[in-house]
Enzyme design. Structure first.
Site, PDB file in Angstrom:
ATOM      1  N   ARG A  25      -7.594   2.081  -3.685  1.00 45.41           N
ATOM      2  CA  ARG A  25      -7.238   2.030  -2.253  1.00 45.41           C
ATOM      3  C   ARG A  25      -8.471   2.009  -1.356  1.00 45.41           C
ATOM      4  O   ARG A  25      -8.499   2.655  -0.310  1.00 45.41           O
ATOM      5  CB  ARG A  25      -6.358   3.226  -1.855  1.00 45.41           C
ATOM      6  N   ARG A  29      -5.545   1.866   5.274  1.00 41.25           N
ATOM      7  CA  ARG A  29      -5.397   2.457   6.606  1.00 41.25           C
ATOM      8  C   ARG A  29      -6.509   3.391   7.050  1.00 41.25           C
ATOM      9  O   ARG A  29      -6.645   3.656   8.232  1.00 41.25           O
ATOM     10  CB  ARG A  29      -4.051   3.199   6.682  1.00 41.25           C
ATOM     11  N   ARG A  38      -4.338  -5.370  10.387  1.00 40.48           N
ATOM     12  CA  ARG A  38      -2.951  -5.074  10.029  1.00 40.48           C
ATOM     13  C   ARG A  38      -2.049  -5.224  11.255  1.00 40.48           C
ATOM     14  O   ARG A  38      -0.927  -5.709  11.160  1.00 40.48           O
ATOM     15  CB  ARG A  38      -2.916  -3.664   9.467  1.00 40.48           C
ATOM     16  N   ASP A  75       0.162  -5.763  -3.567  1.00 43.63           N
ATOM     17  CA  ASP A  75       0.884  -4.541  -3.897  1.00 43.63           C
ATOM     18  C   ASP A  75       1.619  -4.708  -5.215  1.00 43.63           C
ATOM     19  O   ASP A  75       2.011  -5.827  -5.567  1.00 43.63           O
ATOM     20  CB  ASP A  75       1.870  -4.172  -2.791  1.00 43.63           C
ATOM     21  N   TYR A 151      10.719   2.004  -9.006  1.00 44.62           N
ATOM     22  CA  TYR A 151      11.083   1.555  -7.648  1.00 44.62           C
ATOM     23  C   TYR A 151      12.297   0.626  -7.693  1.00 44.62           C
ATOM     24  O   TYR A 151      13.179   0.687  -6.832  1.00 44.62           O
ATOM     25  CB  TYR A 151       9.896   0.836  -6.993  1.00 44.62           C
TER      26      TYR A 151
HETATM   27  O1  CP3 Z   1      -6.554  -0.421  -3.960  1.00 40.19           O
HETATM   28  C1  CP3 Z   1      -6.607  -1.318  -3.095  1.00 40.19           C
HETATM   29  O2  CP3 Z   1      -7.358  -1.261  -2.102  1.00 40.19           O
HETATM   30  C2  CP3 Z   1      -5.816  -2.612  -3.320  1.00 40.19           C
HETATM   31  C3  CP3 Z   1      -4.512  -2.718  -2.780  1.00 40.19           C
HETATM   32  C4  CP3 Z   1      -3.345  -1.886  -3.289  1.00 40.19           C
HETATM   33  C5  CP3 Z   1      -2.286  -1.470  -2.445  1.00 40.19           C
HETATM   34  N1  CP3 Z   1      -1.313  -0.882  -3.214  1.00 40.19           N
HETATM   35  C6  CP3 Z   1      -2.227  -1.684  -0.992  1.00 40.19           C
HETATM   36  C7  CP3 Z   1      -1.271  -0.918  -0.183  1.00 40.19           C
HETATM   37  C8  CP3 Z   1      -3.018  -1.460  -4.589  1.00 40.19           C
HETATM   38  C9  CP3 Z   1      -3.831  -1.567  -5.871  1.00 40.19           C
HETATM   39  C10 CP3 Z   1      -1.721  -0.837  -4.522  1.00 40.19           C
HETATM   40  C11 CP3 Z   1      -1.016  -0.290  -5.689  1.00 40.19           C
HETATM   41  C12 CP3 Z   1       0.243   0.450  -5.514  1.00 40.19           C
HETATM   42  N2  CP3 Z   1       1.259   0.196  -4.633  1.00 40.19           N
HETATM   43  C13 CP3 Z   1       0.655   1.513  -6.365  1.00 40.19           C
HETATM   44  C14 CP3 Z   1      -0.114   2.022  -7.571  1.00 40.19           C
HETATM   45  C15 CP3 Z   1      -1.296   2.834  -7.212  1.00 40.19           C
HETATM   46  C16 CP3 Z   1      -0.990   4.105  -6.483  1.00 40.19           C
HETATM   47  O3  CP3 Z   1      -1.433   4.226  -5.333  1.00 40.19           O
HETATM   48  O4  CP3 Z   1      -0.340   4.976  -7.059  1.00 40.19           O
HETATM   49  C17 CP3 Z   1       1.934   1.927  -5.917  1.00 40.19           C
HETATM   50  C18 CP3 Z   1       2.756   3.054  -6.521  1.00 40.19           C
HETATM   51  C19 CP3 Z   1       2.309   1.084  -4.833  1.00 40.19           C
HETATM   52  C20 CP3 Z   1       3.610   1.080  -4.074  1.00 40.19           C
HETATM   53  C21 CP3 Z   1       3.393   1.340  -2.649  1.00 40.19           C
HETATM   54  N3  CP3 Z   1       2.782   0.459  -1.780  1.00 40.19           N
HETATM   55  C22 CP3 Z   1       3.690   2.530  -1.936  1.00 40.19           C
HETATM   56  C23 CP3 Z   1       4.391   3.748  -2.506  1.00 40.19           C
HETATM   57  C24 CP3 Z   1       3.206   2.348  -0.635  1.00 40.19           C
HETATM   58  C25 CP3 Z   1       3.152   3.404   0.435  1.00 40.19           C
HETATM   59  C26 CP3 Z   1       3.973   3.192   1.599  1.00 40.19           C
HETATM   60  C27 CP3 Z   1       3.365   3.921   2.800  1.00 40.19           C
HETATM   61  O5  CP3 Z   1       3.704   3.485   3.903  1.00 40.19           O
HETATM   62  O6  CP3 Z   1       2.560   4.836   2.618  1.00 40.19           O
HETATM   63  C28 CP3 Z   1       2.644   1.043  -0.542  1.00 40.19           C
HETATM   64  C29 CP3 Z   1       2.054   0.389   0.650  1.00 40.19           C
HETATM   65  C30 CP3 Z   1       0.624   0.005   0.578  1.00 40.19           C
HETATM   66  N4  CP3 Z   1       0.045  -0.665  -0.458  1.00 40.19           N
HETATM   67  C31 CP3 Z   1      -0.351   0.200   1.602  1.00 40.19           C
HETATM   68  C32 CP3 Z   1      -1.540  -0.391   1.127  1.00 40.19           C
HETATM   69  C33 CP3 Z   1      -2.860  -0.499   1.860  1.00 40.19           C
HETATM   70  C34 CP3 Z   1      -0.109   0.826   2.975  1.00 40.19           C
HETATM   71  C35 CP3 Z   1       0.631  -0.196   3.793  1.00 40.19           C
HETATM   72  C36 CP3 Z   1       0.295  -0.240   5.254  1.00 40.19           C
HETATM   73  O7  CP3 Z   1      -0.767  -0.786   5.639  1.00 40.19           O
HETATM   74  O8  CP3 Z   1       1.135   0.207   6.023  1.00 40.19           O
END
Ligand code: CP3
Length: 345
Positions: A25, A29, A38, A75, A151
């Site tokens: 990550r 954000r 974004r 994602d 999911y």
């Molecule tokens: O690591 C990186 O910088 C690359 C991008 C990346 C994202 N998600 C961007 C993202 C990667 C590798 C992921 C993986 C991901 N996504 C996982 C596995 C790793 C982990 O963190 O456990 C999982 C379980 C997800 C599923 C997912 N996507 C969730 C549960 C959420 C959270 C929702 C929230 O609003 O908090 C996301 C959204 C997400 N994926 C964001 C980002 C930057 C936030 C979205 C935003 O900008 O609002």
């Protein structure tokens, strides 16, 4: 192809005085430049499916901190979305997938061409690889089948993902079919990312923790081995990193796999144990608690030094034990990188 990157040579077994650095990550954000892009993109999914913007977001942390690797901005839930299970992100709710997957509707989500929908992701990889210098690697990724399945089955984040293991007893045929379908799509998706320019790939199995024998073996260890082997049949030179979070000492079962070039340790794992039991089999990556970077200062640096000292005599990739939280101050990340590169640990 970035054959000259320290990240790739480390995964191939070469050690260096200062380990390569990237962070889970690392885009997102906590970075003001991400938040502003974004906002322009509209939704998170619009951002993921816009190659120019997704590529820019991928590059932002690499530019800011001069990291050794970029990770594709996308994602893990884009696969279900491409399979036709509609994905949306509601503010404060996290991801929503509609409809939930059941034994009755699974067939409707199989045998679809996912690549139409995913084409912009491959384009993001292509333009990002072209924008990176040779000494920086580009990491592709997917979710592991079990984590993505949690999911798909629940329609949103689960309070207790391991509880979904009940399906292993109730309807093993359905669970296996779902894992198998996701595995096939995952292999195709990773191969396309590699062909577009990814130099390494990582599989995120965030919800592997808490699964009993023999469920972990059936839904995580074996599927990850099969996926990695299938990718390597086509692209044997591309390193594969496995990150099954929360598996404790069962990490050995992944680390000994010949297909496991790198293994991401989570923040709960004792790094001395990992050094003694995993480093002989694979290249260890990560470990530092991302919450320590919210606080920063001496505690964070002491934590980082623990990993740096323990792994100084083997190939090691510096990273966190899970992703950054949105509250992370970017200047703490800069201090962490300077400390690692300074070499005085
Ligand atoms: O690591 C990186 O910088 C690359 C991008 C990346 C994202 N998600 C961007 C993202 C990667 C590798 C992921 C993986 C991901 N996504 C996982 C596995 C790793 C982990 O963190 O456990 C999982 C379980 C997800 C599923 C997912 N996507 C969730 C549960 C959420 C959270 C929702 C929230 O609003 O908090 C996301 C959204 C997400 N994926 C964001 C980002 C930057 C936030 C979205 C935003 O900008 O609002």
């Amino acid at each position: 192809m970035s054959s000259s990157s320290k990240f790739i040579t480390t995964l191939k077994g070469e050690k260096s005085a200062i380990p390569p650095i990237w962070f889970m990550r690392q885009a997102g954000r906590y970075l003001p430049e991400y938040r502003s892009l974004r906002e322009k993109a509209g939704s998170f999914l619009d951002l993921c499916y816009d190659p120019e913007m997704a590529s820019e977001v991928t590059l932002q942390p690499v530019r800011r901190y001069d990291l050794d690797a970029a990770i594709l901005f996308a994602d893990i839930l884009l696969i279900p979305d491409a399979m036709g299970q509609q994905l949306s992100f509601e503010a404060g709710e996290g991801p929503i997938l509609d409809p939930v997957i059941t034994a009755k509707n699974l067939d409707a989500f199989r045998a679809r061409d996912i690549h139409d929908r995913l084409a912009p992701v491959y384009e993001t990889v292509r333009i990002t690889r072209a924008a990176l210098s040779d000494d920086k690697a580009l990491i592709g990724f997917t979710g592991a089948p079990w984590t993505v399945a949690t999911y798909m089955l629940n329609g949103r984040s689960s309070r207790d993902p391991a509880a979904l293991r009940g399906l292993f007893y109730e309807d093993q045929a359905f669970l296996s079919a779902l894992i198998e379908t996701l595995s096939e799509y995952t292999v195709e998706y990773l191969i396309r990312q590699i062909e577009a320019g990814a130099d390494a790939v990582q599989l995120f199995d965030t919800w592997a923790g808490g699964l009993p024998w023999p469920v972990l073996d059936a839904v995580s260890v074996r599927p990850l081995q099969k996926i990695a082997a299938a990718v390597k049949r086509v692209h044997p030179e591309i390193p594969v990193i496995l990150f099954p979070k929360g598996v404790g000492e069962r990490a050995v079962e992944y680390a000994v796999l010949p297909e496991c070039d790198g293994f991401g340790i989570d923040y709960a794992m004792d790094p001395a144990w990992a050094r003694a039991n995993l480093s002989g089999h694979t290249v260890v990556q990560g470990g530092l608690d991302p919450l320590s970077v919210i606080t920063g200062g001496e505690r964070m640096l002491k934590g980082a030094a623990t990993y740096l000292k323990l792994f100084h005599d083997v190939p090691y990739v510096f990273n966190l034990g899970h992703g950054f939280s949105p509250e992370t101050p970017p200047e703490n990340v800069a201090a962490l990188v300077a400390f690692i590169r300074g070499g005085n640990w």
